[in-house]
Write a protein that holds these residues in place. Structure first.
Motif, mmCIF file in Angstrom:
data_model
loop_
_atom_site.group_PDB
_atom_site.id
_atom_site.type_symbol
_atom_site.label_atom_id
_atom_site.label_comp_id
_atom_site.label_asym_id
_atom_site.label_seq_id
_atom_site.Cartn_x
_atom_site.Cartn_y
_atom_site.Cartn_z
ATOM 1 N N ASP A 1 -1.117 -0.087 3.649
ATOM 2 C CA ASP A 1 -0.734 0.981 4.587
ATOM 3 C C ASP A 1 -1.131 0.604 6.018
ATOM 4 O O ASP A 1 -0.596 1.165 6.983
ATOM 5 C CB ASP A 1 -1.409 2.308 4.183
ATOM 6 C CG ASP A 1 -2.909 2.162 3.981
ATOM 7 O OD1 ASP A 1 -3.315 1.333 3.129
ATOM 8 O OD2 ASP A 1 -3.677 2.851 4.671
ATOM 9 N N LEU B 1 -0.710 -2.399 7.327
ATOM 10 C CA LEU B 1 0.068 -3.554 7.796
ATOM 11 C C LEU B 1 0.718 -3.358 9.174
ATOM 12 O O LEU B 1 0.714 -4.286 9.991
ATOM 13 C CB LEU B 1 1.133 -3.940 6.758
ATOM 14 C CG LEU B 1 0.648 -4.852 5.618
ATOM 15 C CD1 LEU B 1 1.745 -5.041 4.587
ATOM 16 C CD2 LEU B 1 0.174 -6.202 6.157
ATOM 17 N N PRO B 2 1.266 -2.164 9.476
ATOM 18 C CA PRO B 2 1.911 -2.003 10.786
ATOM 19 C C PRO B 2 0.958 -2.207 11.966
ATOM 20 O O PRO B 2 1.402 -2.454 13.082
ATOM 21 C CB PRO B 2 2.413 -0.543 10.752
ATOM 22 C CG PRO B 2 2.494 -0.203 9.311
ATOM 23 C CD PRO B 2 1.418 -0.988 8.630
ATOM 24 N N HIS B 3 -0.340 -2.100 11.701
ATOM 25 C CA HIS B 3 -1.311 -2.202 12.788
ATOM 26 C C HIS B 3 -1.962 -3.573 12.877
ATOM 27 O O HIS B 3 -2.823 -3.792 13.732
ATOM 28 C CB HIS B 3 -2.418 -1.153 12.594
ATOM 29 C CG HIS B 3 -1.890 0.207 12.289
ATOM 30 N ND1 HIS B 3 -1.252 0.973 13.236
ATOM 31 C CD2 HIS B 3 -1.858 0.919 11.132
ATOM 32 C CE1 HIS B 3 -0.865 2.110 12.669
ATOM 33 N NE2 HIS B 3 -1.217 2.095 11.403
ATOM 34 N N ASP C 1 -2.016 -8.047 12.340
ATOM 35 C CA ASP C 1 -1.267 -9.290 12.409
ATOM 36 C C ASP C 1 -1.492 -10.067 11.111
ATOM 37 O O ASP C 1 -2.087 -11.135 11.099
ATOM 38 C CB ASP C 1 -1.764 -10.094 13.627
ATOM 39 C CG ASP C 1 -0.958 -11.362 13.816
ATOM 40 O OD1 ASP C 1 0.183 -11.413 13.329
ATOM 41 O OD2 ASP C 1 -1.486 -12.298 14.445
ATOM 42 N N ASP D 1 0.331 -11.583 7.678
ATOM 43 C CA ASP D 1 1.640 -11.944 7.139
ATOM 44 C C ASP D 1 1.565 -11.961 5.602
ATOM 45 O O ASP D 1 1.079 -12.924 5.013
ATOM 46 C CB ASP D 1 2.034 -13.325 7.678
ATOM 47 C CG ASP D 1 3.398 -13.782 7.151
ATOM 48 O OD1 ASP D 1 3.938 -13.126 6.226
ATOM 49 O OD2 ASP D 1 3.910 -14.794 7.662
ATOM 50 N N ARG E 1 1.280 -5.592 -4.143
ATOM 51 C CA ARG E 1 0.815 -4.917 -2.925
ATOM 52 C C ARG E 1 0.461 -3.478 -3.256
ATOM 53 O O ARG E 1 1.266 -2.748 -3.833
ATOM 54 C CB ARG E 1 1.915 -4.944 -1.856
ATOM 55 C CG ARG E 1 2.337 -6.348 -1.467
ATOM 56 C CD ARG E 1 3.386 -6.315 -0.364
ATOM 57 N NE ARG E 1 3.968 -7.636 -0.166
ATOM 58 C CZ ARG E 1 4.825 -7.948 0.796
ATOM 59 N NH1 ARG E 1 5.212 -7.007 1.668
ATOM 60 N NH2 ARG E 1 5.307 -9.164 0.908
ATOM 61 N N SER F 1 -1.985 0.211 -2.003
ATOM 62 C CA SER F 1 -2.821 0.932 -1.048
ATOM 63 C C SER F 1 -3.610 1.973 -1.823
ATOM 64 O O SER F 1 -3.041 2.927 -2.354
ATOM 65 C CB SER F 1 -1.955 1.617 0.024
ATOM 66 O OG SER F 1 -2.751 2.557 0.716
ATOM 67 N N GLU G 1 0.557 3.431 -2.527
ATOM 68 C CA GLU G 1 1.609 2.445 -2.780
ATOM 69 C C GLU G 1 1.173 1.449 -3.867
ATOM 70 O O GLU G 1 0.049 0.926 -3.819
ATOM 71 C CB GLU G 1 1.935 1.689 -1.481
ATOM 72 C CG GLU G 1 3.084 0.712 -1.655
ATOM 73 C CD GLU G 1 3.415 -0.037 -0.352
ATOM 74 O OE1 GLU G 1 3.016 0.426 0.733
ATOM 75 O OE2 GLU G 1 4.056 -1.098 -0.453
#
Lengths: 287, 109
Positions: A218, A220-222, A224, A226, A245, A247, A252
């Motif tokens: 959750d 990941l958007p914040h 860096d 990969d 993957r 959360s 998730e």
């Protein structure tokens, strides 16, 4: 001092059954990790002649641990209990993931937990908060769980037939990889707040995994981070490991992870054999 | 550091096999892919052996190199770490040597 269990170390291994009202005082148990070792049988024979002889030993260094792991595996197998060894670095979210998993499984199948930490009952008490049985192993100076510790914890825990025992190993990406506990499966947990290149830096741990959970996705958007590179790094260390993957806070992937566990309880004890390092001719990277 | 636990296991296992004898030399095999660092074992050995019939024994450690076999092209090749990649490009590789962690023999007095 014995670094396996900390015998003669005042901060040695302690196993504590954490109940709903466990007070701060730990309930101590001897976990049976032979207290007699190193007692020093004084050498007397042949010293007057000064002659030496060579004795072939040809045995695995961790033979004792592997024997105990085999006994654990048999104990678990006869009860139809699935034991899963969860390993990660500190802070990957293992305990939060455990809490979420226990709630999500909702007793189908029943879950109990063995917690490993150097000190404190904090994690076992958190897990106990979900209503499931938990035993805390405090390793003192030790940096990993071993098969003797797990055996004692299992007897204390007494898990019901056809249930799951989740073992939260000491947070450490190095040492726990070496010690077979008698588990059916090994799961490595990594979080996206760590480096995506960790599988390349700690290949022993990832090489020993059946499943890798990438936690905190959750975030990941914040960040860096990969995940594609991470997954390819896992495959380089272990082409057969599954990567999932998840959360633990957002939910998730938790359903898939719970199904993974349910499938394996239904399927019965895992196929994991003893010690992966056997003889050097072992089927190394690719478990 | 798991080498302390590993070294303690070595001392315990050897002590079980002694019958009043003292150990002069202990021969071990620690593969380069075993996850155990021989120098760290040497460092821990004196501490673990103290007060046992192994006290003062000399360690001889053989370090077999990593060797792997590719399951695709069946080539055998040397492996310096656990990130196994065959020159043919396949990562489907089995390790055939280098993970040894074994007590070979002892010279006793």
């Amino acid at each position: 001092m014995c670094a396996t269990c900390g015998c003669s170390d005042p901060a040695g291994t302690r196993i504590t059954q954490v109940t709903a009202d466990t007070a701060a005082a730990p309930h101590l148990h001897d976990h049976g990790h032979g207290n007699g070792h190193g007692a020093g049988q004084a050498g007397t024979a042949d010293e007057d002649t000064g002659e030496t002889r060579t004795v072939l030993l040809e045995q695995q260094v961790l033979a004792r641990n592997d024997r105990l792991a085999g006994a654990n595996r048999e104990w678990l197998g006869t009860r139809g209990v699935l034991a899963v060894n969860l390993m990660s670095s500190p802070g990957s979210g293992k305990t939060t993931l455990l809490e979420r998993t226990i709630r999500e499984l909702a007793g189908r199948p029943p879950v109990s937990v063995v917690e490993g930490d150097q000190e404190s009952l904090i994690d076992a008490q958190r897990v106990r908060g979900t209503g499931c049985a938990a035993v805390q192993i405090n390793t003192g100076a030790g940096c990993h769980l071993d098969a003797g510790m797990l055996g004692s914890a299992l007897r204390e825990l007494d898990p019901p037939p056809r249930s799951v025992v989740l073992i939260e190993n000491v947070g450490n990406l190095v040492c726990p990889a070496l010690f077979d506990l008698g588990e059916a499966h090994r799961v490595v947990i990594m979080s996206v707040t760590e480096g995506a290149d960790k599988p390349l830096k700690y290949p022993h741990m990832f090489a020993a995994a059946d499943l890798v959970l990438l936690n905190k996705v959750d975030l990941l958007p914040h960040l860096d981070f990969d995940p594609g590179f991470f997954e390819s790094s896992v495959r380089r260390a272990n082409p057969r490991a599954e990567v999932l993957r998840v959360s633990a806070t957002g939910g998730e992937g938790i359903g898939i992870w719970c199904e993974w566990l349910r499938d394996r309880v239904t399927a019965g004890p895992g196929e994991r054999g003893p010690a992966r390092r056997d003889s050097g001719a072992a089927d190394g990277v690719a478990r | 550091m798991h080498e302390m636990a590993v070294t303690q296991s070595i001392v315990d296992a050897v002590c079980e096999r002694l019958d009043g004898a003292r150990v002069r030399v202990l021969a071990l095999e620690i593969g380069t892919l075993s996850g155990v660092v021989p120098d760290a074992v040497r460092f821990c050995f004196d501490l673990a052996a103290e007060g046992t019939p192994l006290a003062g024994a000399r360690l001889e450690i053989a370090e077999p190199p990593g060797l792997a076999r590719c399951r695709v092209c069946e080539a055998e090749f040397r492996l310096d770490d656990l990130i196994a990649l065959c020159p043919c490009g396949s990562a489907d590789v089995g390790i055939i040597s280098g993970r040894e962690l074994r007590i070979r023999s002892m010279e006793v007095l």
